[in-house]
Scaffold this motif. Structure first.
Motif, mmCIF file in Angstrom:
data_model
loop_
_atom_site.group_PDB
_atom_site.id
_atom_site.type_symbol
_atom_site.label_atom_id
_atom_site.label_comp_id
_atom_site.label_asym_id
_atom_site.label_seq_id
_atom_site.Cartn_x
_atom_site.Cartn_y
_atom_site.Cartn_z
ATOM 1 N N LYS A 68 0.395 6.804 -7.610
ATOM 2 C CA LYS A 68 2.191 6.958 -7.067
ATOM 3 C C LYS A 68 2.382 5.056 -5.871
ATOM 4 O O LYS A 68 2.801 4.829 -6.217
ATOM 5 N N SER A 69 1.559 6.263 -4.654
ATOM 6 C CA SER A 69 2.694 5.513 -3.409
ATOM 7 C C SER A 69 1.209 4.414 -2.932
ATOM 8 O O SER A 69 1.946 3.301 -2.805
ATOM 9 N N THR A 70 -0.217 4.792 -3.606
ATOM 10 C CA THR A 70 -0.759 3.764 -3.415
ATOM 11 C C THR A 70 -0.685 2.030 -4.483
ATOM 12 O O THR A 70 -0.948 1.033 -3.206
ATOM 13 N N LEU A 71 -0.412 2.601 -5.540
ATOM 14 C CA LEU A 71 0.339 1.805 -5.881
ATOM 15 C C LEU A 71 1.346 0.204 -5.529
ATOM 16 O O LEU A 71 1.714 -0.761 -6.129
ATOM 17 N N THR A 72 2.580 1.706 -5.054
ATOM 18 C CA THR A 72 4.141 1.227 -4.871
ATOM 19 C C THR A 72 2.762 0.246 -4.145
ATOM 20 O O THR A 72 3.673 -0.887 -3.226
ATOM 21 N N ASN A 73 1.894 0.466 -2.817
ATOM 22 C CA ASN A 73 1.933 -0.091 -1.113
ATOM 23 C C ASN A 73 1.048 -1.280 -1.481
ATOM 24 O O ASN A 73 1.102 -1.937 -0.647
ATOM 25 N N ALA A 74 -0.074 -0.995 -2.491
ATOM 26 C CA ALA A 74 -0.382 -1.869 -3.344
ATOM 27 C C ALA A 74 0.395 -3.393 -3.643
ATOM 28 O O ALA A 74 -0.265 -5.140 -2.871
ATOM 29 N N LEU A 75 1.162 -3.481 -4.488
ATOM 30 C CA LEU A 75 2.240 -4.212 -4.527
ATOM 31 C C LEU A 75 2.677 -5.074 -4.050
ATOM 32 O O LEU A 75 3.722 -6.420 -3.610
ATOM 33 N N VAL A 76 3.446 -4.423 -3.101
ATOM 34 C CA VAL A 76 4.222 -4.415 -1.918
ATOM 35 C C VAL A 76 4.006 -5.435 -1.249
ATOM 36 O O VAL A 76 3.736 -5.973 -0.661
ATOM 37 N N GLY A 77 2.279 -5.219 -0.653
ATOM 38 C CA GLY A 77 1.350 -5.655 0.375
ATOM 39 C C GLY A 77 1.280 -5.294 1.799
ATOM 40 O O GLY A 77 0.790 -6.238 2.708
ATOM 41 N N GLU A 78 2.570 -3.954 1.401
ATOM 42 C CA GLU A 78 2.507 -3.811 2.907
ATOM 43 C C GLU A 78 2.840 -2.120 2.852
ATOM 44 O O GLU A 78 2.987 -1.764 1.725
ATOM 45 N N LYS A 79 1.911 -1.248 3.778
ATOM 46 C CA LYS A 79 2.230 0.179 3.704
ATOM 47 C C LYS A 79 3.256 1.104 3.563
ATOM 48 O O LYS A 79 4.393 0.545 5.089
ATOM 49 N N VAL A 80 4.856 1.345 2.592
ATOM 50 C CA VAL A 80 6.105 1.894 2.716
ATOM 51 C C VAL A 80 6.026 3.403 2.647
ATOM 52 O O VAL A 80 6.749 3.808 3.163
ATOM 53 N N ALA A 81 5.063 3.500 1.724
ATOM 54 C CA ALA A 81 5.216 4.658 1.225
ATOM 55 C C ALA A 81 3.453 5.225 1.763
ATOM 56 O O ALA A 81 2.931 4.805 1.738
ATOM 57 N N ILE A 82 3.227 6.988 2.863
ATOM 58 C CA ILE A 82 2.763 7.610 3.163
ATOM 59 C C ILE A 82 1.935 7.926 1.637
ATOM 60 O O ILE A 82 2.316 8.119 0.789
ATOM 61 N N THR A 83 0.211 8.308 1.765
ATOM 62 C CA THR A 83 -0.388 8.214 1.147
ATOM 63 C C THR A 83 -1.568 9.603 1.083
ATOM 64 O O THR A 83 -1.509 9.947 2.351
ATOM 65 N N SER A 84 -1.869 10.377 0.691
ATOM 66 C CA SER A 84 -2.777 11.984 1.192
ATOM 67 C C SER A 84 -3.467 12.334 0.020
ATOM 68 O O SER A 84 -2.144 12.239 -1.230
ATOM 69 N N ASP A 85 -4.684 13.144 -0.827
ATOM 70 C CA ASP A 85 -4.783 13.532 -1.473
ATOM 71 C C ASP A 85 -3.921 14.765 -1.969
ATOM 72 O O ASP A 85 -5.214 15.468 -2.826
ATOM 73 N N LYS A 86 -2.683 15.161 -1.018
ATOM 74 C CA LYS A 86 -2.235 16.563 -1.156
ATOM 75 C C LYS A 86 -1.229 16.364 -2.075
ATOM 76 O O LYS A 86 -0.677 14.936 -1.802
ATOM 77 N N PRO A 87 -1.158 16.921 -3.357
ATOM 78 C CA PRO A 87 0.515 16.537 -4.198
ATOM 79 C C PRO A 87 1.543 16.837 -3.434
ATOM 80 O O PRO A 87 1.136 17.299 -2.583
ATOM 81 N N GLN A 88 2.277 15.693 -4.034
ATOM 82 C CA GLN A 88 3.932 16.270 -3.641
ATOM 83 C C GLN A 88 3.743 15.304 -1.656
ATOM 84 O O GLN A 88 4.585 16.063 -1.007
ATOM 85 N N THR A 89 2.866 14.419 -1.794
ATOM 86 C CA THR A 89 3.017 13.864 -0.446
ATOM 87 C C THR A 89 4.726 13.134 -0.480
ATOM 88 O O THR A 89 5.338 13.340 0.579
ATOM 89 N N THR A 90 4.838 12.260 -1.058
ATOM 90 C CA THR A 90 6.629 11.862 -1.223
ATOM 91 C C THR A 90 7.310 12.471 -1.536
ATOM 92 O O THR A 90 7.093 13.473 -2.315
ATOM 93 N N ARG A 91 7.997 12.386 -0.326
ATOM 94 C CA ARG A 91 9.710 13.607 -0.309
ATOM 95 C C ARG A 91 10.508 12.972 -0.576
ATOM 96 O O ARG A 91 11.886 13.738 -1.216
ATOM 97 N N ARG A 92 11.102 11.951 -0.744
ATOM 98 C CA ARG A 92 12.191 11.385 -0.732
ATOM 99 C C ARG A 92 11.779 9.674 -1.687
ATOM 100 O O ARG A 92 11.434 9.656 -1.834
ATOM 101 N N ALA A 93 12.820 9.254 -1.866
ATOM 102 C CA ALA A 93 12.780 8.199 -2.718
ATOM 103 C C ALA A 93 12.635 6.554 -2.074
ATOM 104 O O ALA A 93 13.808 6.334 -1.425
ATOM 105 N N ILE A 94 11.485 5.937 -1.418
ATOM 106 C CA ILE A 94 10.799 4.832 -1.307
ATOM 107 C C ILE A 94 10.779 4.269 -2.133
ATOM 108 O O ILE A 94 10.209 3.431 -2.520
ATOM 109 N N ARG A 95 12.080 3.070 -0.926
ATOM 110 C CA ARG A 95 11.872 1.850 -1.771
ATOM 111 C C ARG A 95 10.987 0.568 -1.324
ATOM 112 O O ARG A 95 11.471 0.169 0.011
ATOM 113 N N GLY A 96 10.205 0.006 -1.751
ATOM 114 C CA GLY A 96 9.166 -0.883 -1.552
ATOM 115 C C GLY A 96 10.015 -2.135 -2.334
ATOM 116 O O GLY A 96 10.562 -2.380 -3.758
#
Length: 297
Positions: free
Chosen positions: A19-47
């Motif tokens: 989900k975060s990888t796709l968000t960053n790819a669409l925005v064209g800039e890294k706005v959400a961190i990514t990791s291979d660990k589940p539940q890396t994202t902890r907030r509603a981050i808007r790109g």
């Protein structure tokens, strides 16, 4: 003049479907961190994605999971809240894995959000065979009868991202842009830096540790001559044993975290960075309402 569209979209799926990888790819800039660990994202981050036809605000949320702590419950509540507010929901399934009970459960749960249009997205097509992609598209298509579209893509290879963006924009209500041109996220600089540090800390740690790591920024100041930005940050863990893992032998791990984080923070702030990391223990913070509040949850 053609009417522009703008609105909110979020992506759902099992933890770690990209989900975060796709968000960053669409925005064209890294706005959400990514990791291979589940539940890396902890907030509603808007790109924010600007296109000639309008603006998409992509809300990146935590993965839906069975909560084991108060933090986990709050993350699930956050997802519920976001899903109730968006104009479209993209349901993600990786092309490389068969559709399973978790996927079916999440797809069925979308009944609870009748207002949002639903789009099925088969991800990671760059590492799947043609047969796998075809099989996955058929499996996903049969999960619901109300998909507005079913789209295969690769966020990493940048394949079909335009197709998805155009499809999602067409589903948005007519209206002016919600954010000014050039804005890629509504995250504060401090929040973005804290997330970069947390991402660096997550790299290579053992499975039980990721959920226990939080980051707070104590001080962020550019020096008077503009040559350097000083940042003091706390890495918060739940136990002394975790503190030892984060610091590593003679501080080696913490130094690595600092080096990795600094490489990403410097382009963001536009100066060299002096980064001071301190590891502190807040016992069982994921289960303690007061501590969760102090850490911003």
């Amino acid at each position: 003049m053609t009417e522009t569209r703008s609105g909110f979209v979020t992506f759902v799926g099992r933890p770690n479907v990209g989900k975060s990888t796709l968000t960053n790819a669409l925005v064209g800039e890294k706005v959400a961190i990514t990791s291979d660990k589940p539940q890396t994202t902890r907030r509603a981050i808007r790109g924010i994605l600007n296109r000639p036809a309008g603006q998409l605000v992509i809300v990146d949320t935590p993965g839906i999971h069975k909560p084991r702590t108060l933090l986990g419950q709050r993350l699930n509540d956050l997802v519920e809240q976001v899903l109730g507010d968006v104009d479209a929901i993209g349901f993600l399934v990786p092309a490389t894995e068969k559709v399973g009970p978790g996927d079916r459960r999440i797809a069925a749960s979308l009944d609870g959000y009748p207002r949002a249009k639903k789009v099925a997205i088969v991800t990671k097509t760059d590492v799947a065979s043609r047969e796998e992609i075809t099989e996955r598209l058929l499996e996903v298509d049969s999960l619901r009868e109300d998909w507005s579209a079913v789209i295969p893509l690769s966020a990493v290879a940048g394949e079909q991202l335009d197709v998805l963006a155009d499809e999602l924009l067409a589903l948005m209500p007519e209206g002016p842009a919600l954010y000014e041109e050039g804005v890629v996220t509504d995250e504060s600089l401090e929040d973005r830096i804290a997330e970069i540090i947390r991402e660096a800390a997550l790299e290579g740690v053992r499975d039980e540790l990721p959920h226990s790591i939080a980051v707070t920024i104590e001080d962020l100041a550019e020096r008077e001559d503009g040559s350097m930005t000083d940042i003091h940050a706390n890495l918060v863990v739940e136990r002394d044993s975790q503190k030892a893992i984060i610091i590593g032998h003679k501080g080696s791990r913490l130094r690595d975290v600092g080096t990795r984080a600094r490489a990403q923070i410097e382009p963001l702030v536009g100066t060299k960075v002096f980064l001071k990391l301190h590891v502190r223990v807040a016992k069982e913070w994921q289960r303690d309402p007061k501590q969760l509040g102090r850490l911003g949850f």
